[in-house]
Design an enzyme around this catalytic site. Sequence first.
Site, short mmCIF file in Angstrom:
data_model
loop_
_atom_site.label_atom_id
_atom_site.label_comp_id
_atom_site.label_asym_id
_atom_site.label_seq_id
_atom_site.Cartn_x
_atom_site.Cartn_y
_atom_site.Cartn_z
N GLU A 84 -16.64 161.18 96.09
CA GLU A 84 -17.04 162.57 96.28
C GLU A 84 -18.34 162.62 97.05
OE1 GLU A 84 -16.93 165.76 96.99
OE2 GLU A 84 -15.48 165.80 95.36
N SER A 98 -1.13 163.89 91.92
CA SER A 98 -0.58 165.03 91.19
C SER A 98 -1.39 165.30 89.93
CB SER A 98 0.87 164.75 90.80
OG SER A 98 0.90 163.74 89.82
#
Lengths: 377, 392
Positions: B248, B371
């Site tokens: 990130e 997912s």
Amino acid sequence: MTETALVGILSDEQLQLRQVLRTFLDRHSAEPDVRRLMATDEGYDARVWRRLGGELGLPGLAIPEEYGGSGFGYAELGLVFEETGRALLCAPYFGTVALAAEVLLRAGDEAAAKDLLPGIAAGETVAALALTEPGGRWDEAGITVRAERVAGRWLLSGVKTYVLDGHIAHLLLVVARTDTGIGLFAVDPAGEPGLRRTPLRTVDQTRKQARLDFSGVPARLIGDAGTAWPAIARALSTAAVLLAAEQLGGASRALELAVDYAKIREQYGRAIGSFQAVKHRLADMLTDVECARSAVQDGLRALAADAEDLPVAASVAKACCSEVFTRVTAGAIQVHGGIGFTWEHSVQLYFKRAKASELLLGSPAEHRARLAERLGL
Amino acid sequence: MDLDFGPGVTDFRTEVRDWLAEHLVGEFAAHRGIGGPADSEAWEVRVAWDRELAAGGWLGLSWPVEYGGRGLTLLEEIVFNYEYARSGAPYRATTSGLDLFGPMLLAMGTPAQKQRFLPPILRVEQLWGQGFSEPGAGSDLASLRCRAELDGDQWVINGQKVWTTMAHTADWLYVLVRTDPDAKRHRGLSMLLVPRHQPGVDVRIIRNLAGQGEFAEVFFNDARTAADLVVGEVGQGWRTAMGTLGIERGVTLLPQQLSFEREVENLVQAAREAGDAVPASTRDRIVEAWMSVRVMRTTNLRTLGEVLAGRAPGPQAGIAKLFASTAHQRMGHLAAEVAGPAGQLVGEDYALDVRQRTFLLSLAETIYGGSSEIQRNIIGEQLLGLPKEPRP
């Protein structure tokens, strides 16, 4: 609205404060302490309360120095409530600090603040805000207790109930209706013949409530006799943020209990936390807790800046953290299975605290309704 | 939301705003708010806009100068992306090269590979596509079967990839293949760079549920690439693929946040206009959606604060994708509900309005990039320390 892009990083001092608190609470609000105190009528340990005040200075943390406090900010106070929530502290801390002291601070009555806040800051005064009545409402329209001026004295009549720590408080701050609107009144309950205080038995035994029956009780007016409500509403927003911090602490502790248990409890020859059905539930619980942490931080940001959007941030924090706390503690009971359903296990104490605090200061649906109104929906 | 990034970037911020005001005009301005991570809408206009950005020197801001970047700080890159999003400029078309492949090559590539491939990405001369998933290898990527063998100084590639975003416009593909047929699972994989324009590469467009030809199947039949076009070591492709995934850096947090804020404001506005036609329970759920966007803002600012302070992001960074994708879909359902029956009509050739397209495309957000089910495994195992599921 402009705000800084840097939020939520704790300073070394704040980390240290948290460590000191956690050590203190591990020693004085461990599960046996919680169970011992919740079974008493008073609901708190006066010795521990004095140490919270004298040694740690917790009640006066966010009270300005001129009123005997230490003048730290709301970021620190938020940290404290997160820790007391984790520890399920049985003490009149929330009622005294988040409700009573905040109302006094915002009431705009310098003399009253100088008289009454130092005792609170020192941890000598347990104070209670008497606002709700049998109707259970948290808004201005729910106030029916009357304050009347008779022979130069204000006299209170009517019923307040669900008052946190109302049975043990040394100082009652009563929200009452006058001829000109809403006023705030201070009552010294000691030896007052017109006041009957009745402890209430509650599902959540870790936070005590009382019913107060007033029949012509003399009281000291604080601030203006008819225009007290905006200050009270602002204090309730403050309390909602601090309650949300307490809820966050409880939720994160319940999640820890569930995760620890899922790692050691084996079924079908392996730890239940390795099954996706359990793992995914716990992942959702962490998602909930992190969202709650964000909502609390936004609330503390608004408090620290005394921002215009405090009521919005407070309603978001209260609605979000209330539901998260209840959902996470219910999930924690589910992960524990049968043992989580027992009186002996601590997880049930968190669930009951969650449900009770969800309804305190207005339910999530009430806070969403306030937001809907602000959004023009 | 207006954010204060501190006095150090005030001049830079003004420069960005001025440039955008001057160049986001005409056809580019007409495509404000168009496009998204899995959205091929107005592709040609968006590629042209990317070239405009390239000419202005706004691509690869934090990339080293020697590879065509500007060597700016992470904060400046974040400020640029924030101002960019505020301007409503079209969603960049070339994110696959700029945001996925480029950072991977910067971290793992050889100097020669960087010199060759990075500058054309920044000039928008070469577009890239990602070849990871296969028909038999989705969430379980390590089970992939597409293979490559060395033939002299070339790799020969055979097999199939799928869900490659805009493969039919890509000039190059970065492809994860099995180079050691005897090694199991994530061992024996390599990351190859493969030119698409050759007889051995066949691309078949797949229509997504919004009707767009946005992703594709890619078939390799004796496709070839040079032996030295491997990123990282041969046999270490898994490390190359995973090394830069999920780090990130904070550069996309604010743009995504701003677009959610716009969307939820539109939802609230639509509900206001619909008035009593919106039942009370729906209004309550709209408030919940509005709250979730506000909570996301603080979650994103927490991560941004940590990244900019040089700290490892906390657990909130790990839950953000799961929360945002789910919340976004709920917003879409609510917007459809408020729009009512009229909102169920589409134009000629299944032409969708922005709300319809955003909603339908949001269904992919809980699937791509790991997912929701995989996210929950990762959260459970990496953030909570729960035991892995035993392999049968």
